[in-house]
Scaffold this motif. Sequence first.
Motif, PDB file in Angstrom:
ATOM      1  N   ALA A  23      -2.660 -18.761 -30.508  1.00 20.66           N
ATOM      2  CA  ALA A  23      -1.481 -18.995 -30.058  1.00 20.66           C
ATOM      3  C   ALA A  23      -1.591 -19.806 -28.406  1.00 20.66           C
ATOM      4  O   ALA A  23      -2.070 -18.988 -27.747  1.00 20.66           O
ATOM      5  CB  ALA A  23      -0.493 -17.972 -30.054  1.00 20.66           C
ATOM      6  N   LEU A  24      -0.911 -20.841 -28.282  1.00 23.10           N
ATOM      7  CA  LEU A  24      -0.796 -21.279 -26.924  1.00 23.10           C
ATOM      8  C   LEU A  24       0.305 -21.303 -26.173  1.00 23.10           C
ATOM      9  O   LEU A  24       1.460 -21.724 -26.818  1.00 23.10           O
ATOM     10  CB  LEU A  24      -1.363 -22.835 -27.115  1.00 23.10           C
ATOM     11  CG  LEU A  24      -1.302 -23.636 -25.861  1.00 23.10           C
ATOM     12  CD1 LEU A  24      -2.500 -23.307 -24.628  1.00 23.10           C
ATOM     13  CD2 LEU A  24      -1.469 -25.202 -26.067  1.00 23.10           C
ATOM     14  N   SER A  25       0.604 -20.746 -25.243  1.00 18.69           N
ATOM     15  CA  SER A  25       1.779 -20.632 -24.413  1.00 18.69           C
ATOM     16  C   SER A  25       1.774 -22.016 -23.326  1.00 18.69           C
ATOM     17  O   SER A  25       0.889 -22.234 -22.772  1.00 18.69           O
ATOM     18  CB  SER A  25       2.210 -19.501 -23.886  1.00 18.69           C
ATOM     19  OG  SER A  25       2.473 -18.500 -24.748  1.00 18.69           O
ATOM     20  N   ILE A  26       2.980 -22.618 -23.134  1.00 19.13           N
ATOM     21  CA  ILE A  26       3.085 -23.542 -22.054  1.00 19.13           C
ATOM     22  C   ILE A  26       4.183 -23.204 -21.239  1.00 19.13           C
ATOM     23  O   ILE A  26       5.424 -23.059 -21.802  1.00 19.13           O
ATOM     24  CB  ILE A  26       3.232 -24.991 -22.879  1.00 19.13           C
ATOM     25  CG1 ILE A  26       2.143 -25.409 -23.770  1.00 19.13           C
ATOM     26  CG2 ILE A  26       3.350 -26.092 -21.645  1.00 19.13           C
ATOM     27  CD1 ILE A  26       2.101 -26.889 -24.373  1.00 19.13           C
ATOM     28  N   ILE A  27       4.052 -23.281 -20.013  1.00 19.48           N
ATOM     29  CA  ILE A  27       4.924 -22.597 -19.064  1.00 19.48           C
ATOM     30  C   ILE A  27       5.105 -23.841 -18.169  1.00 19.48           C
ATOM     31  O   ILE A  27       4.190 -24.720 -18.007  1.00 19.48           O
ATOM     32  CB  ILE A  27       4.857 -21.471 -18.313  1.00 19.48           C
ATOM     33  CG1 ILE A  27       3.582 -21.498 -17.452  1.00 19.48           C
ATOM     34  CG2 ILE A  27       5.014 -20.484 -19.341  1.00 19.48           C
ATOM     35  CD1 ILE A  27       3.326 -20.284 -16.542  1.00 19.48           C
ATOM     36  N   GLY A  28       6.227 -23.986 -17.349  1.00 20.85           N
ATOM     37  CA  GLY A  28       6.343 -24.920 -16.259  1.00 20.85           C
ATOM     38  C   GLY A  28       7.773 -25.276 -15.994  1.00 20.85           C
ATOM     39  O   GLY A  28       8.601 -25.223 -16.813  1.00 20.85           O
ATOM     40  N   GLU A  79       0.763 -12.158 -34.720  1.00 17.18           N
ATOM     41  CA  GLU A  79      -0.269 -11.284 -35.563  1.00 17.18           C
ATOM     42  C   GLU A  79      -0.841 -11.751 -36.652  1.00 17.18           C
ATOM     43  O   GLU A  79      -2.030 -11.184 -36.997  1.00 17.18           O
ATOM     44  CB  GLU A  79       0.645  -9.966 -35.554  1.00 17.18           C
ATOM     45  CG  GLU A  79       0.819  -9.393 -34.317  1.00 17.18           C
ATOM     46  CD  GLU A  79       1.935  -8.291 -34.261  1.00 17.18           C
ATOM     47  OE1 GLU A  79       2.582  -8.119 -35.488  1.00 17.18           O
ATOM     48  OE2 GLU A  79       2.301  -7.838 -33.462  1.00 17.18           O
ATOM     49  N   LYS A  80      -0.247 -12.506 -37.491  1.00 19.48           N
ATOM     50  CA  LYS A  80      -0.647 -13.114 -38.561  1.00 19.48           C
ATOM     51  C   LYS A  80      -1.729 -14.343 -38.444  1.00 19.48           C
ATOM     52  O   LYS A  80      -1.852 -14.919 -39.546  1.00 19.48           O
ATOM     53  CB  LYS A  80       0.375 -13.495 -39.678  1.00 19.48           C
ATOM     54  CG  LYS A  80       1.275 -12.288 -40.410  1.00 19.48           C
ATOM     55  CD  LYS A  80       2.258 -13.104 -41.317  1.00 19.48           C
ATOM     56  CE  LYS A  80       3.055 -11.804 -41.809  1.00 19.48           C
ATOM     57  NZ  LYS A  80       4.298 -12.543 -42.317  1.00 19.48           N
ATOM     58  N   ARG A  81      -1.871 -14.307 -37.304  1.00 18.81           N
ATOM     59  CA  ARG A  81      -2.885 -15.604 -36.967  1.00 18.81           C
ATOM     60  C   ARG A  81      -2.277 -17.014 -37.138  1.00 18.81           C
ATOM     61  O   ARG A  81      -3.006 -17.917 -37.692  1.00 18.81           O
ATOM     62  CB  ARG A  81      -4.214 -15.186 -37.574  1.00 18.81           C
ATOM     63  CG  ARG A  81      -4.732 -13.994 -37.200  1.00 18.81           C
ATOM     64  CD  ARG A  81      -4.883 -13.389 -35.705  1.00 18.81           C
ATOM     65  NE  ARG A  81      -5.653 -14.206 -34.849  1.00 18.81           N
ATOM     66  CZ  ARG A  81      -5.385 -14.247 -33.461  1.00 18.81           C
ATOM     67  NH1 ARG A  81      -4.303 -13.239 -33.043  1.00 18.81           N
ATOM     68  NH2 ARG A  81      -6.057 -14.870 -32.819  1.00 18.81           N
ATOM     69  N   THR A  82      -1.022 -17.240 -37.077  1.00 22.86           N
ATOM     70  CA  THR A  82      -0.367 -18.528 -37.224  1.00 22.86           C
ATOM     71  C   THR A  82      -0.860 -19.425 -35.960  1.00 22.86           C
ATOM     72  O   THR A  82      -0.597 -18.913 -34.882  1.00 22.86           O
ATOM     73  CB  THR A  82       1.193 -18.407 -37.332  1.00 22.86           C
ATOM     74  OG1 THR A  82       1.414 -17.398 -38.439  1.00 22.86           O
ATOM     75  CG2 THR A  82       1.638 -19.840 -37.848  1.00 22.86           C
ATOM     76  N   THR A  83      -1.145 -20.575 -36.306  1.00 23.36           N
ATOM     77  CA  THR A  83      -1.671 -21.386 -35.048  1.00 23.36           C
ATOM     78  C   THR A  83      -0.201 -22.051 -34.469  1.00 23.36           C
ATOM     79  O   THR A  83       0.709 -22.580 -34.999  1.00 23.36           O
ATOM     80  CB  THR A  83      -2.407 -22.449 -35.571  1.00 23.36           C
ATOM     81  OG1 THR A  83      -3.522 -21.933 -36.409  1.00 23.36           O
ATOM     82  CG2 THR A  83      -2.991 -23.316 -34.346  1.00 23.36           C
ATOM     83  N   MET A  84      -0.080 -21.636 -33.311  1.00 26.69           N
ATOM     84  CA  MET A  84       1.409 -22.029 -32.687  1.00 26.69           C
ATOM     85  C   MET A  84       0.994 -22.592 -31.261  1.00 26.69           C
ATOM     86  O   MET A  84       0.167 -22.068 -30.499  1.00 26.69           O
ATOM     87  CB  MET A  84       2.020 -20.846 -32.490  1.00 26.69           C
ATOM     88  CG  MET A  84       2.484 -20.330 -33.880  1.00 26.69           C
ATOM     89  SD  MET A  84       3.632 -18.700 -33.762  1.00 26.69           S
ATOM     90  CE  MET A  84       2.779 -17.554 -32.975  1.00 26.69           C
ATOM     91  N   ALA A 134       0.262 -14.834 -26.354  1.00 26.11           N
ATOM     92  CA  ALA A 134      -0.560 -16.176 -26.670  1.00 26.11           C
ATOM     93  C   ALA A 134      -2.267 -15.666 -26.303  1.00 26.11           C
ATOM     94  O   ALA A 134      -2.327 -14.626 -25.490  1.00 26.11           O
ATOM     95  CB  ALA A 134      -0.209 -17.249 -25.620  1.00 26.11           C
ATOM     96  N   ASP A 135      -2.947 -16.409 -26.808  1.00 20.70           N
ATOM     97  CA  ASP A 135      -4.313 -16.343 -26.461  1.00 20.70           C
ATOM     98  C   ASP A 135      -4.755 -17.272 -25.545  1.00 20.70           C
ATOM     99  O   ASP A 135      -5.717 -16.946 -24.709  1.00 20.70           O
ATOM    100  CB  ASP A 135      -5.288 -16.815 -27.889  1.00 20.70           C
ATOM    101  CG  ASP A 135      -4.638 -15.863 -29.047  1.00 20.70           C
ATOM    102  OD1 ASP A 135      -5.205 -14.740 -29.154  1.00 20.70           O
ATOM    103  OD2 ASP A 135      -3.928 -16.485 -30.238  1.00 20.70           O
ATOM    104  N   ARG A 136      -4.092 -18.341 -25.100  1.00 28.25           N
ATOM    105  CA  ARG A 136      -3.983 -19.268 -24.163  1.00 28.25           C
ATOM    106  C   ARG A 136      -2.977 -19.691 -23.475  1.00 28.25           C
ATOM    107  O   ARG A 136      -1.983 -19.427 -24.198  1.00 28.25           O
ATOM    108  CB  ARG A 136      -4.998 -20.735 -24.660  1.00 28.25           C
ATOM    109  CG  ARG A 136      -6.376 -20.298 -25.028  1.00 28.25           C
ATOM    110  CD  ARG A 136      -7.021 -21.570 -25.446  1.00 28.25           C
ATOM    111  NE  ARG A 136      -7.091 -22.305 -24.043  1.00 28.25           N
ATOM    112  CZ  ARG A 136      -8.103 -22.150 -23.067  1.00 28.25           C
ATOM    113  NH1 ARG A 136      -8.997 -21.176 -23.128  1.00 28.25           N
ATOM    114  NH2 ARG A 136      -8.126 -22.921 -22.012  1.00 28.25           N
ATOM    115  N   LEU A 137      -2.876 -19.991 -22.201  1.00 29.41           N
ATOM    116  CA  LEU A 137      -1.787 -20.527 -21.556  1.00 29.41           C
ATOM    117  C   LEU A 137      -2.158 -21.660 -20.756  1.00 29.41           C
ATOM    118  O   LEU A 137      -3.066 -21.734 -20.174  1.00 29.41           O
ATOM    119  CB  LEU A 137      -1.235 -19.133 -20.733  1.00 29.41           C
ATOM    120  CG  LEU A 137       0.123 -19.421 -20.056  1.00 29.41           C
ATOM    121  CD1 LEU A 137       1.183 -18.367 -20.330  1.00 29.41           C
ATOM    122  CD2 LEU A 137      -0.054 -19.774 -18.574  1.00 29.41           C
TER     123      LEU A 137
END
Length: 256
Positions: free
Chosen positions: A31-36, A197-202, A216-219
């Motif tokens: 999962a990748l979060s994008i903030i801004g 948690e179910k490892r959906t790519t997001m 998220a795994d990355r941000l």
Amino acid sequence: MAILEVSHLEKQFGATQVLQDISFSLEKGQALSIIGASGSGKTTLLRCLNFLEKPDGGSISVAGTTIFSAEDSPAQYERDIRTKRLHFGLVFQNFNLFPQYTALQNITLARELLAKEHGGESHASIEAAGRALLEQMGLADRADHYPYQLSGGQQQRVAIARALALQPDILCFDEPTSALDPELTGEVLRVIRTLAEKRTTMIIVTHEMAFARDVADRLIFMDGGVIVEQGDPHQVIDHPRCERTRQFLARYAEES
Ligand SMILES: Nc1ncnc2c1ncn2[C@@H]1O[C@H](COP(=O)(O)OP(=O)(O)OP(=O)(O)O)[C@@H](O)[C@H]1O
Ligand SMILES: [Mg+2]
């Protein structure tokens, strides 16, 4: 191999450069979060990935196949555009459910249309899959409700089920809770957390900083159409390296 590879993506509206040299990749199951800040280009980026906006430069690859390249001719861009769109699902801020269809119909409609065009899946199996998704969203008893009969949080969970129904490689959220009252935000964030948690790519664009960090795994932090900083979510949020990230987070903390 990365499921998604975005390279040097550019987008301008008139004279305004809205995305500049956007490059990042995402592994399957991450999962990748994008903030801004508002206007930094987050929605435009999601719209480019979903073929709702045509970038002016760069490329997008899914599972090693280039699905967009700025070098392509207009005909190449249009070719199989509906199939290319199917790599991504998009959940909007304002749910965008079809008001004339029930919760279940909202979820099954696209799959029914695909089955009608290409054959294959039966109506019964599509409907069973739709009911299973409603169940997963905690809405098994709302299948026959119309959007106006559902709360905002319930509508957004139907919208998530609708996006999942087409089994996209990458599920994108554009501020999924910002149109919701605070008491309804939690139920939608819980659903997204379970998907993570179910490892959906997001890819999740959000103003919920703690959620962005924890789920998220990355941000990525965007400002003025560029990626200012990207990396481990805890590092970026709790120990930002760039001054612009620090300023954004400090301003955000003051406001909330
Ligand atoms: N169709 C369009 N035509 C012209 N300008 C646009 C268009 N869509 C977006 N923009 C401009 O592009 C910039 C980025 O907008 P975008 O909606 O991507 O920002 P955002 O980061 O999603 O902001 P927010 O947090 O408010 O949703 C803004 O300056 C906006 O005015
Ligand atoms: Mg936006």
